[in-house]
Write a protein that holds these residues in place. Structure first.
Motif, PDB file in Angstrom:
ATOM      1  N   ARG A 117     106.283  31.537  14.111  1.00  0.00           N
ATOM      2  CA  ARG A 117     105.582  30.395  13.506  1.00  0.00           C
ATOM      3  C   ARG A 117     104.854  29.588  14.577  1.00  0.00           C
ATOM      4  NH1 ARG A 117     107.433  25.143  12.981  1.00  0.00           N
ATOM      5  NH2 ARG A 117     106.352  23.867  11.411  1.00  0.00           N
ATOM      6  N   CYS A 183     108.473  29.023   7.348  1.00  0.00           N
ATOM      7  CA  CYS A 183     108.938  30.226   8.042  1.00  0.00           C
ATOM      8  C   CYS A 183     109.059  31.401   7.074  1.00  0.00           C
ATOM      9  CB  CYS A 183     110.280  29.961   8.720  1.00  0.00           C
ATOM     10  SG  CYS A 183     110.164  28.937  10.209  1.00  0.00           S
ATOM     11  N   VAL A 186     105.729  32.864   6.848  1.00  0.00           N
ATOM     12  CA  VAL A 186     105.416  33.640   8.048  1.00  0.00           C
ATOM     13  C   VAL A 186     106.008  35.043   7.938  1.00  0.00           C
ATOM     14  CG1 VAL A 186     105.765  33.816  10.544  1.00  0.00           C
ATOM     15  CG2 VAL A 186     105.218  31.603   9.513  1.00  0.00           C
TER      16      VAL A 186
END
Length: 322
Positions: A117, A183, A186
């Motif tokens: 990230r 996240c 991601v």
């Protein structure tokens, strides 16, 4: 004997509290549990245990609400158990994409997915991807349009690879076990970009190609799942293992480390880009065509087998004549 039985019950309760991550270091909690055991023979101890579990902010019996659609909050113990179980089973059966996905999610947090990230946040393109949150599907990419693009474009190369390997971009499962919502995206982006990495490198979806690509991804992303997948090299045939250590392993390490962060490629905006130009921009060399190598070896084996059969037939005819 009664005090001994109390101690046994206390030990059992404390073990349960520890497994469920209940903080029992507080002396007051321990005193309450002991008192309840001594007074009631254990019944109230169970009530105390359940009360503690209900009052905790997070336990297996009291989960917080999900942070995004599909999210399943897990305790540390549950994550560890799922990581071990999915890791072992996916090693034994590398075609179980669901197990590989679970292993990837439960081992990525907290450090590794945060590192990825941060890599996106440090790049202007990566920040735009995080802001726009694009998803990679056959509909969003418009595959019929990609088939009209020249073969040397990113889009043309990608769709040709999909057609050759019989793969669809719609098979990627949604992230469920990463707590942070950004996240989780991601990880989803990495997962959905995987086929672009295949197309960029030309590596096929056979086990040998997947091991080589996972080695490249590990060097580039440092996600533990990709590194653990490289151990599947031990399951390859001797000739394939030899080729990995001589050719594809060194290629993966070199290009993964020196190349740009591939997570920051906005694939949707690169469809008409010349694929060789994108490789140069990312600093990635295309490895030898593994599919072509395997096809040549297969044809050579077929020819050798045919020659052996012909020789056997000739020998049989000779014996019959004699």
């Amino acid at each position: 004997m009664k005090p001994l039985s109390h101690l046994v019950r206390l030990g059992s309760l404390l073990a349960g509290l520890e497994l469920l991550e209940v903080p029992v270091a507080d002396l007051h909690v321990a005193v309450v549990v002991v008192h309840a055991l001594c007074e009631t023979g254990g019944g109230a101890g169970a009530v105390v245990l359940l009360g503690l579990l209900r009052n905790r902010s997070f336990s297996v019996l009291n989960r917080p609400p999900p942070n995004y659609p599909g999210h399943v909050p897990l305790t540390r113990l549950e994550k560890a158990a799922m990581a071990v179980g999915s890791g072992v089973m996916s090693f034994l059966n590398p075609w179980r994409g669901d197990l590989i996905a679970i292993f990837g999610e439960t081992t990525a947090s907290p450090y590794f997915i945060e590192r990825l990230r941060r890599a996106m946040l440090s790049s202007p393109t990566g920040r735009r991807i995080l802001r726009d949150r694009p998803r990679i599907t056959s509909e969003s990419l418009n595959l019929p349009y990609l088939r009209t693009l020249p073969k040397n474009t990113v889009g043309g190369t990608y769709v040709a690879w999909l057609d050759r390997e019989g793969v669809s971009p719609d098979t990627r499962t949604s992230v469920r076990y990463i707590d942070d919502e950004e996240c989780a995206y991601v990880m989803q982006r990495y997962r959905e970009s995987h086929d672009f990495y295949h197309a960029l490198t030309g590596l096929p979806v056979v086990r040998e190609g997947e091991v080589a690509l996972k080695a490249f991804e590990f060097a580039n992303t440092v996600l533990p799942m990709t590194g653990m997948s490289v151990f599947s090299v031990t399951t390859l045939k001797p000739a394939e293992r030899k080729r990995f250590w001589r050719v594809y392993g060194p290629w993966a390490l070199k290009n993964g480390l020196r190349g740009q962060e591939v997570i920051n490629v906005y694939w949707e905006e690169e469809m008409e880009t010349d694929v060789d130009e994108l490789r140069r921009r990312l600093g990635i060399e295309q490895p030898p065509d593994l599919r072509d190598i395997r096809n040549r070896e297969k044809e050579e084996r077929r020819q050798r087998k045919l020659q052996q059969e012909q020789q056997q037939q000739q020998a049989t005819v000779f014996l019959l004549v004699v």
